[in-house]
Design an enzyme around this catalytic site. Structure first.
Site, PDB file in Angstrom:
ATOM      1  N   CYS A  99     -16.516   1.561   0.920  1.00  0.00           N
ATOM      2  CA  CYS A  99     -15.434   0.635   0.971  1.00  0.00           C
ATOM      3  C   CYS A  99     -15.131   0.932   2.373  1.00  0.00           C
ATOM      4  O   CYS A  99     -14.170   0.177   2.890  1.00  0.00           O
ATOM      5  CB  CYS A  99     -14.434   1.330   0.085  1.00  0.00           C
ATOM      6  SG  CYS A  99     -14.014   3.126   0.253  1.00  0.00           S
ATOM      7  N   GLN A 137     -10.072  -3.665  -3.543  1.00  0.00           N
ATOM      8  CA  GLN A 137     -11.418  -3.282  -2.954  1.00  0.00           C
ATOM      9  C   GLN A 137     -12.284  -3.507  -4.118  1.00  0.00           C
ATOM     10  O   GLN A 137     -13.677  -3.972  -4.017  1.00  0.00           O
ATOM     11  CB  GLN A 137     -11.304  -1.654  -2.805  1.00  0.00           C
ATOM     12  CG  GLN A 137     -12.681  -1.100  -2.399  1.00  0.00           C
ATOM     13  CD  GLN A 137     -12.977  -1.438  -0.942  1.00  0.00           C
ATOM     14  OE1 GLN A 137     -12.323  -1.602  -0.067  1.00  0.00           O
ATOM     15  NE2 GLN A 137     -14.191  -2.034  -0.841  1.00  0.00           N
ATOM     16  N   ASP A 157     -18.194   7.331  -0.772  1.00  0.00           N
ATOM     17  CA  ASP A 157     -16.674   7.077  -0.168  1.00  0.00           C
ATOM     18  C   ASP A 157     -16.310   8.564   0.512  1.00  0.00           C
ATOM     19  O   ASP A 157     -16.884   9.435   0.267  1.00  0.00           O
ATOM     20  CB  ASP A 157     -15.835   6.675  -1.510  1.00  0.00           C
ATOM     21  CG  ASP A 157     -14.211   6.323  -1.198  1.00  0.00           C
ATOM     22  OD1 ASP A 157     -14.287   6.227   0.459  1.00  0.00           O
ATOM     23  OD2 ASP A 157     -13.446   6.238  -2.016  1.00  0.00           O
ATOM     24  N   ARG A 160       0.877  -1.201  -0.049  1.00  0.00           N
ATOM     25  CA  ARG A 160       0.116   0.090  -0.032  1.00  0.00           C
ATOM     26  C   ARG A 160       0.758   1.329  -0.149  1.00  0.00           C
ATOM     27  O   ARG A 160       1.578   1.366   0.818  1.00  0.00           O
ATOM     28  CB  ARG A 160      -0.971  -0.150   1.153  1.00  0.00           C
ATOM     29  CG  ARG A 160      -1.612   1.360   1.422  1.00  0.00           C
ATOM     30  CD  ARG A 160      -2.709   1.035   2.307  1.00  0.00           C
ATOM     31  NE  ARG A 160      -4.075   0.466   2.152  1.00  0.00           N
ATOM     32  CZ  ARG A 160      -5.025   0.537   2.546  1.00  0.00           C
ATOM     33  NH1 ARG A 160      -5.384   1.487   3.591  1.00  0.00           N
ATOM     34  NH2 ARG A 160      -6.034  -0.288   1.995  1.00  0.00           N
ATOM     35  N   ARG A 204     -14.094  -8.671   1.335  1.00  0.00           N
ATOM     36  CA  ARG A 204     -12.580  -8.259   1.154  1.00  0.00           C
ATOM     37  C   ARG A 204     -11.640  -9.547   1.291  1.00  0.00           C
ATOM     38  O   ARG A 204     -10.970  -9.752   0.430  1.00  0.00           O
ATOM     39  CB  ARG A 204     -11.853  -7.158   2.015  1.00  0.00           C
ATOM     40  CG  ARG A 204     -12.603  -5.713   1.716  1.00  0.00           C
ATOM     41  CD  ARG A 204     -12.150  -5.318   0.470  1.00  0.00           C
ATOM     42  NE  ARG A 204     -10.852  -5.218   0.314  1.00  0.00           N
ATOM     43  CZ  ARG A 204      -9.806  -4.178   0.836  1.00  0.00           C
ATOM     44  NH1 ARG A 204     -10.375  -3.177   1.325  1.00  0.00           N
ATOM     45  NH2 ARG A 204      -8.528  -4.060   0.702  1.00  0.00           N
ATOM     46  N   HIS A 232      -7.600   0.977  -6.370  1.00  0.00           N
ATOM     47  CA  HIS A 232      -7.577   0.061  -5.411  1.00  0.00           C
ATOM     48  C   HIS A 232      -8.409  -1.280  -5.730  1.00  0.00           C
ATOM     49  O   HIS A 232      -9.403  -1.620  -5.556  1.00  0.00           O
ATOM     50  CB  HIS A 232      -8.576   0.855  -4.484  1.00  0.00           C
ATOM     51  CG  HIS A 232      -8.339   0.241  -2.859  1.00  0.00           C
ATOM     52  ND1 HIS A 232      -7.640  -0.861  -2.647  1.00  0.00           N
ATOM     53  CD2 HIS A 232      -8.817   0.555  -1.823  1.00  0.00           C
ATOM     54  CE1 HIS A 232      -7.745  -1.450  -1.411  1.00  0.00           C
ATOM     55  NE2 HIS A 232      -8.616  -0.319  -0.816  1.00  0.00           N
TER      56      HIS A 232
END
Ligand code: CP
Length: 316
Positions: free
Chosen positions: A275, A144, A235, A114, A303, A141
């Site tokens: 998310c 995700q 988000d 990340r 996830r 991402h």
């Protein structure tokens, strides 16, 4: 997924963006994800398909879902994970990205990172002969997006052809990966954002090149956008690294909250996604996040399952 020949040996499959994944690879990921989740729900221990394999995980930014789902996913597939933070690694300061990669490459079987700068992931992939996995960058991402798509499939079935996903808010890394996976799976995607926060034209061109014929729209009116939505996505308005812009962004995005009034415009069957982490009362209200249309915690749990499917394909 991208295939690079980092050395003279076999090509290696990386997971850096959804754009690099073929439809066939996505289908294989979801086949594994559903099978592994089904076994888990029945109390059956998954086959140890990653036995003896270790994933080296590096975090330059904080994480809850990504860290736990990857580490737990490796454990449930019989493998192991080592978690490293920027304080100990000093990526780009104490050690170059190339040297970091060269060292891990000889010790682990996959490198997940990340990072603030997506270029660092590309550089890792150049120097690695083991798979490199994107756990979030400034650009995308993709892990995700796998969970997002799985949650939409849970609601509407595996075929997403003709389904319509509406992302309300900032044209950010999550929106990019979601748009791309919608295109790959045959779903329509709309971004409803303030004018200065749309996705860049170069990205729109890349989506259309990767997913010819996709129904991809950008607009600035969330009420109109959600009218034919099957999934409404909220988000944060202020992503990690944008804290200095917080007060400006909160003002700019004030009419883009996913709340009861907005959801009254959406079809009753529409599900709500986020998310996480969520700033309740800012981009989404408690009533919507905890309401009957919300799938946000199922999405968070997916996830684990979706990434296990990806790990099985990339590292298995
Ligand atoms: N959605 C997401 O990536 O969560 P974390 O930042 O907690 O990993």
């Amino acid at each position: 997924m991208s295939n690079h020949t980092a050395t003279k040996s076999e090509p290696v499959t990386h997971f850096l963006t959804i754009k690099d994944c073929s439809r066939d690879q996505l289908d294989r990921i979801f086949d594994f994800a559903y099978k592994l989740r089904g076994q888990r729900e029945q109390g059956v221990i998954n086959d140890p398909i990653l036995k003896g394999k270790t994933l080296g995980m590096f975090f330059e930014k904080p994480s809850l879902r990504t860290r736990v789902s990857f580490e737990q996913g490796m454990y449930e597939l019989g493998g192991h994970a080592i978690v490293l933070g920027q304080n100990e690694v000093g990526l780009g300061k104490r050690e170059s990205v190339a040297d970091f990669t060269r060292v891990l490459n000889g010790m682990v079987h996959g490198i997940a990172a990340r990072v603030y700068n997506h270029e660092h992931l590309r550089e890792m992939a150049e120097h690695a002969t083991v798979p490199v996995i994107n756990m979030l960058s400034d650009i995308s991402h993709p892990a995700q997006a796998l969970a997002d798509a799985m949650t939409i499939m849970d609601a509407f079935g595996r075929g997403l052809n003709g389904k319509h996903v509406v992302f309300v808010g900032d044209g950010n890394n999550v929106a990019r990966s979601l748009a791309m996976i919608c295109g790959k799976l045959g779903a329509a995607f709309t971004l409803a954002s303030p004018p200065d926060y749309a996705l860049e034209q170069a990205f729109a061109d890349r989506v259309m090149a990767a997913c010819p014929g996709m129904d991809f729209t950008m607009c600035h009116d969330p009420f109109q956008a959600v009218r034919y939505a099957d999934a409404v996505y909220a988000d944060t308005f202020v992503s990690m690294g944008q804290e200095e812009e917080k007060s400006k962004r909160l003002k700019t995005f004030k009419d883009f909250q996913v709340n009861e009034k907005l959801m009254a415009e959406a079809p009753d069957h529409a599900i709500v996604l986020h998310c996480l982490p969520a700033y309740r009362g800012v981009e989404i209200t408690d009533a919507v996040m905890d309401g009957p249309q919300s799938r946000v915690f199922q999405q968070a749990h997916n996830r684990l399952h979706a990434q296990k499917g990806m790990l099985a394909v990339v590292m298995g």
